[in-house]
Design a protein around this motif. Structure first.
Motif, PDB file in Angstrom:
ATOM      1  N   PHE A 128       0.857  -1.198   0.000  1.00  0.00           N
ATOM      2  CA  PHE A 128       0.000   0.000   0.000  1.00  0.00           C
ATOM      3  C   PHE A 128       0.885   1.237   0.000  1.00  0.00           C
ATOM      4  N   LEU A 129       0.553   2.172  -0.890  1.00  0.00           N
ATOM      5  CA  LEU A 129       1.283   3.441  -0.985  1.00  0.00           C
ATOM      6  C   LEU A 129       0.310   4.550  -1.326  1.00  0.00           C
ATOM      7  N   ASN A 130       0.389   5.670  -0.598  1.00  0.00           N
ATOM      8  CA  ASN A 130      -0.413   6.840  -0.948  1.00  0.00           C
ATOM      9  C   ASN A 130       0.402   8.102  -0.639  1.00  0.00           C
ATOM     10  N   VAL A 131       0.749   8.834  -1.693  1.00  0.00           N
ATOM     11  CA  VAL A 131       1.498  10.094  -1.534  1.00  0.00           C
ATOM     12  C   VAL A 131       0.691  11.276  -2.070  1.00  0.00           C
ATOM     13  N   SER A 132      -0.603  11.091  -2.273  1.00  0.00           N
ATOM     14  CA  SER A 132      -1.446  12.129  -2.876  1.00  0.00           C
ATOM     15  C   SER A 132      -1.570  13.360  -1.978  1.00  0.00           C
ATOM     16  N   TYR A 133      -1.972  14.486  -2.614  1.00  0.00           N
ATOM     17  CA  TYR A 133      -2.189  15.748  -1.906  1.00  0.00           C
ATOM     18  C   TYR A 133      -0.939  16.191  -1.132  1.00  0.00           C
ATOM     19  N   ASN A 134       0.176  16.277  -1.858  1.00  0.00           N
ATOM     20  CA  ASN A 134       1.409  16.827  -1.313  1.00  0.00           C
ATOM     21  C   ASN A 134       1.995  17.824  -2.314  1.00  0.00           C
ATOM     22  N   ARG A 135       3.291  18.066  -2.257  1.00  0.00           N
ATOM     23  CA  ARG A 135       3.930  19.030  -3.162  1.00  0.00           C
ATOM     24  C   ARG A 135       5.088  18.372  -3.910  1.00  0.00           C
ATOM     25  N   LEU A 136       4.900  17.100  -4.257  1.00  0.00           N
ATOM     26  CA  LEU A 136       5.964  16.328  -4.893  1.00  0.00           C
ATOM     27  C   LEU A 136       6.099  16.684  -6.375  1.00  0.00           C
ATOM     28  N   CYS A 137       7.313  16.497  -6.887  1.00  0.00           N
ATOM     29  CA  CYS A 137       7.603  16.806  -8.283  1.00  0.00           C
ATOM     30  C   CYS A 137       8.430  15.682  -8.904  1.00  0.00           C
ATOM     31  N   GLY A 138       8.533  15.739 -10.244  1.00  0.00           N
ATOM     32  CA  GLY A 138       9.411  14.814 -10.947  1.00  0.00           C
ATOM     33  C   GLY A 138       8.720  13.518 -11.323  1.00  0.00           C
ATOM     34  N   PRO A 139       9.454  12.653 -12.032  1.00  0.00           N
ATOM     35  CA  PRO A 139       8.866  11.396 -12.508  1.00  0.00           C
ATOM     36  C   PRO A 139       8.699  10.365 -11.391  1.00  0.00           C
ATOM     37  N   ILE A 140       7.601   9.629 -11.473  1.00  0.00           N
ATOM     38  CA  ILE A 140       7.412   8.484 -10.570  1.00  0.00           C
ATOM     39  C   ILE A 140       8.374   7.392 -11.031  1.00  0.00           C
ATOM     40  N   PRO A 141       9.267   6.900 -10.155  1.00  0.00           N
ATOM     41  CA  PRO A 141      10.225   5.865 -10.577  1.00  0.00           C
ATOM     42  C   PRO A 141       9.509   4.648 -11.159  1.00  0.00           C
ATOM     43  N   VAL A 142      10.101   4.076 -12.189  1.00  0.00           N
ATOM     44  CA  VAL A 142       9.512   2.906 -12.841  1.00  0.00           C
ATOM     45  C   VAL A 142      10.114   1.644 -12.240  1.00  0.00           C
ATOM     46  N   GLY A 143       9.246   0.713 -11.873  1.00  0.00           N
ATOM     47  CA  GLY A 143       9.731  -0.561 -11.345  1.00  0.00           C
ATOM     48  C   GLY A 143       9.109  -0.909 -10.014  1.00  0.00           C
ATOM     49  N   GLY A 144       9.436  -2.098  -9.543  1.00  0.00           N
ATOM     50  CA  GLY A 144       8.885  -2.565  -8.275  1.00  0.00           C
ATOM     51  C   GLY A 144       7.371  -2.585  -8.314  1.00  0.00           C
ATOM     52  N   LYS A 145       6.756  -2.076  -7.259  1.00  0.00           N
ATOM     53  CA  LYS A 145       5.288  -2.095  -7.151  1.00  0.00           C
ATOM     54  C   LYS A 145       4.646  -0.763  -7.549  1.00  0.00           C
ATOM     55  N   LEU A 146       5.464   0.214  -7.930  1.00  0.00           N
ATOM     56  CA  LEU A 146       4.941   1.582  -8.037  1.00  0.00           C
ATOM     57  C   LEU A 146       3.842   1.750  -9.078  1.00  0.00           C
ATOM     58  N   GLN A 147       3.935   1.019 -10.198  1.00  0.00           N
ATOM     59  CA  GLN A 147       2.911   1.169 -11.229  1.00  0.00           C
ATOM     60  C   GLN A 147       1.655   0.327 -10.934  1.00  0.00           C
ATOM     61  N   SER A 148       1.709  -0.470  -9.863  1.00  0.00           N
ATOM     62  CA  SER A 148       0.523  -1.260  -9.495  1.00  0.00           C
ATOM     63  C   SER A 148      -0.475  -0.432  -8.676  1.00  0.00           C
ATOM     64  N   PHE A 149      -0.022   0.731  -8.203  1.00  0.00           N
ATOM     65  CA  PHE A 149      -0.920   1.607  -7.448  1.00  0.00           C
ATOM     66  C   PHE A 149      -1.632   2.560  -8.408  1.00  0.00           C
ATOM     67  N   GLY A 150      -2.835   2.979  -8.022  1.00  0.00           N
ATOM     68  CA  GLY A 150      -3.675   3.737  -8.934  1.00  0.00           C
ATOM     69  C   GLY A 150      -3.377   5.222  -8.994  1.00  0.00           C
ATOM     70  N   TYR A 151      -4.046   5.877  -9.902  1.00  0.00           N
ATOM     71  CA  TYR A 151      -3.956   7.329 -10.140  1.00  0.00           C
ATOM     72  C   TYR A 151      -4.174   8.115  -8.844  1.00  0.00           C
ATOM     73  N   THR A 152      -5.180   7.696  -8.049  1.00  0.00           N
ATOM     74  CA  THR A 152      -5.554   8.473  -6.863  1.00  0.00           C
ATOM     75  C   THR A 152      -4.523   8.375  -5.740  1.00  0.00           C
ATOM     76  N   GLU A 153      -3.609   7.421  -5.832  1.00  0.00           N
ATOM     77  CA  GLU A 153      -2.550   7.317  -4.815  1.00  0.00           C
ATOM     78  C   GLU A 153      -1.426   8.333  -5.055  1.00  0.00           C
TER      79      GLU A 153
END
Length: 329
Positions: free
Chosen positions: A288-313
């Motif tokens: 489980f990962l949720n980083v929504s509603y913050n001030r993050l920038c840049g590309p989401i790293p590709v690999g691991g489980k990161l692309q298995s989480f949805g848009y809203t996360e």
């Protein structure tokens, strides 16, 4: 009279002896429980507490198999109007005390509980108990589990709770607690408890001392905490669950090193900036990962489980991009 006839007579007489004489239950414990019941105006949930029967057989009561002293009192899911009676402190062999899902239970946490030096589990949850988290709980040095969640407790968290060396879990979530997290919570000696402080009104900075603890679970979500939380992480830790969502936290995520053991990470609704570190792709157990509603920038790293989480996360950040969000420009 023959031996056979004598034995038969003894057996017949035993059938007429008062059941109370054959009670396993300690008479002092029984007396205390009947006073406890009377103080609560004989509620229906305690209807089985009949003075003519063995109190070791009563509902909500357990006796030790060798001493027959009452070692557990667990009252749950019923109507128990009033306050916790002081008689509860007169059950010296209690190891488990639970009041759970009793919405009509009110008043403060009973001070007489301080006398229960053998207590290992104290659970007062989903009630309308109010007042402070009492300092005397730190005197219950055998506690391994403390849950005071889903109540109306207010005031500050006593720093003395860090003295409980055997504590495996501390639940103070879903109350009305204010003030800051005690600095002493970074100095638990003995075992490091799972720490649940969510859904309160705690404010100020998270003490940096918590960074020296290796919590398995730490949930500080839905408070008014501000500043840094990066010290809760670390490659050398065995932490599995971190939830600091819905606070006012503000720190650079770019340089954070995550424990390889991490399974749940919730940072949503804060002011966290920087980028998502590539190291997070190596977390094989991340479910489980949720980083929504913050001030993050840049590309989401590709690999691991990161692309298995949805848009809203990931959405509602400053300029985060890449799958599952829109492509980076």
């Amino acid at each position: 009279m023959s031996n056979t006839s004598l034995l038969s007579l003894i057996f017949i007489l035993s059938l007429f002896i008062s059941p109370s004489l054959s009670d396993l239950c300690n008479p002092n414990d029984k007396k205390v429980l009947l006073k406890f019941k009377k103080a609560l105006n004989n509620p229906y949930v305690l209807a089985s507490w009949n003075p003519k029967t063995d109190c070791c057989d009563w509902y909500c009561v357990t006796c030790d198999l060798s001493t027959n002293r009452i070692n557990s009192l667990t009252i749950f899911a019923g109507d128990l109007p009033g306050q916790i009676p002081s008689e509860v402190g007169d059950l010296p062999y209690l190891e488990t005390l639970m009041f759970h899902k009793l919405p009509s239970l009110t008043g403060p946490i009973q001070p007489a509980i301080a006398k229960l030096k053998n207590l290992k589990t104290l659970r007062i949850s989903w009630t309308n108990i109010s007042g402070p988290v009492p300092d005397f709980i730190s005197q219950l040095t055998n506690l391994t589990f403390l849950e005071l969640s889903f109540n109306n407790l207010s005031g500050t968290i006593p720093s003395s709770l860090s003295k409980l060396q055997k504590l495996g879990a501390l639940h103070l979530d879903r109350n009305k607690l204010t003030g800051s997290i005690p600095e002493s919570f970074g100095t638990f000696t003995g075992s490091t408890p799972d720490l649940y402080l969510s859904h309160n009104q705690l404010s100020g900075k998270i003490p940096a001392s918590l960074g020296s603890m290796d919590f398995n679970t730490i949930d500080l979500s839905r408070n008014k905490l501000e500043g840094d939380a990066s010290f809760l992480f670390g490659l050398n830790k065995t932490t599995q669950r971190i939830d600091v969502s819905r606070n006012l936290l503000e720190f650079n995520l770019s340089k954070v090193e995550f424990p390889e053991s991490l399974t749940n990470l919730d940072l949503n609704h804060n002011k966290i900036f920087g980028s998502i570190p590539a190291q997070i792709t190596s977390l094989e157990n991340l479910g489980f990962l949720n980083v929504s509603y913050n001030r993050l920038c840049g590309p989401i790293p590709v690999g691991g489980k990161l692309q298995s989480f949805g848009y809203t996360e990931y959405f509602h950040n400053r300029c985060l991009c890449g799958a599952p969000l829109e492509s980076c420009k």
